[in-house]
Design an enzyme around this catalytic site. Sequence first.
Site, short mmCIF file in Angstrom:
data_model
loop_
_atom_site.label_atom_id
_atom_site.label_comp_id
_atom_site.label_asym_id
_atom_site.label_seq_id
_atom_site.Cartn_x
_atom_site.Cartn_y
_atom_site.Cartn_z
N ARG A 1 1.08 -1.18 -1.89
CA ARG A 1 0.11 -1.95 -2.31
C ARG A 1 -1.22 -1.49 -1.70
O ARG A 1 -1.37 -1.03 -0.61
CB ARG A 1 0.18 -3.29 -1.52
CG ARG A 1 -0.52 -4.45 -1.39
CD ARG A 1 -0.11 -5.82 -1.11
NE ARG A 1 -0.07 -5.73 0.27
CZ ARG A 1 0.39 -6.88 0.94
NH1 ARG A 1 0.56 -8.01 0.42
NH2 ARG A 1 0.36 -6.76 2.27
N SER B 1 4.28 -12.47 -8.73
CA SER B 1 4.42 -13.26 -7.84
C SER B 1 4.20 -14.62 -8.35
O SER B 1 3.41 -15.13 -9.15
CB SER B 1 3.06 -12.92 -6.87
OG SER B 1 3.18 -11.86 -6.22
N LYS C 1 -1.61 -12.35 4.13
CA LYS C 1 -2.09 -12.93 2.95
C LYS C 1 -2.92 -14.38 3.60
O LYS C 1 -2.15 -15.22 3.71
CB LYS C 1 -0.91 -13.48 2.26
CG LYS C 1 -0.34 -12.02 1.20
CD LYS C 1 0.85 -12.74 0.43
CE LYS C 1 0.22 -13.03 -1.08
NZ LYS C 1 -0.10 -12.02 -2.07
#
Length: 204
Positions: free
Chosen positions: A37, A106, A135
Site C-alpha cells: 500500500r 473494500s 484509517k
Amino acid sequence: MNPYRLYLVTDDQQDLRTLTHVVEQAVKGGVTMVQIREKHGDVRAFIERAQAVKNVLAGTGVPLIVNDRVDVALAVDADGVHLGQTDMPAEIARRLIGPNKILGLSIENHDQLLQADDLPIDYIGLSAIFATPTKTNTQKHWGIEGLIEALNTTRLPVVAIGGINQTNIPQLCATGVHGLALVSAICHADDPCQATQQLLQLMD
C-alpha cells in the site's frame, strides 16, 4: 489453502529496507498474502517498492496484491489488485488485469455490500471492523455483528480489516471470517516473524 487467512498490508511510512525486512520475516512467520500500500502518489517509487516486495516473495507461493493502482500491478506483474471505492471501477480493472489475477474491493457500507456479488471480484475487504489510527476516513465500524451480517450477505470470501490485534482475533475468527488483514501488529513488531507466528496461533 486459504490465501486470505493472514493478510499483511504494508506500511507506506517505512523505508524500502524496513519494508522488505518486514515482508521477508512475516512470510517466514506464515503470512498468506501481502498487499503493498502506497498513499504518496509517487508512481515510480510505488513500482520500485512493489518490485522489491515481489522479489522477496519469489518462490514463496505468497501472492502479491497492489493497493489501488492497476497500472503498478501490471508494471510488476503482481498477482492481483485491491481497489477502494474511489479507485478504478471493478469491471474496468478486471478487463485490464485479465481473468486470472486476484481482484479485491473494500466495502465500507451496507449498500456496497449488497452490490458486491454482482461485481467481477474475488473477495471483499470489510472496512473498518474497529477504529484504527491507520484509517481515519472510515464511513463506519462494522464490529463483530456487522462482520457476521456481511458473511451472511455475500457469497464472496470476506477479509476483515481495521483495528485488528491480539485481543480481538479469537472473537473475529469465531465468526468464520475467511481472513484478517493487519498492518501495525506485524509491521511495527520488534520481531515480525515471531509476531506473525503468535497471530496465527491465536487464529487456531
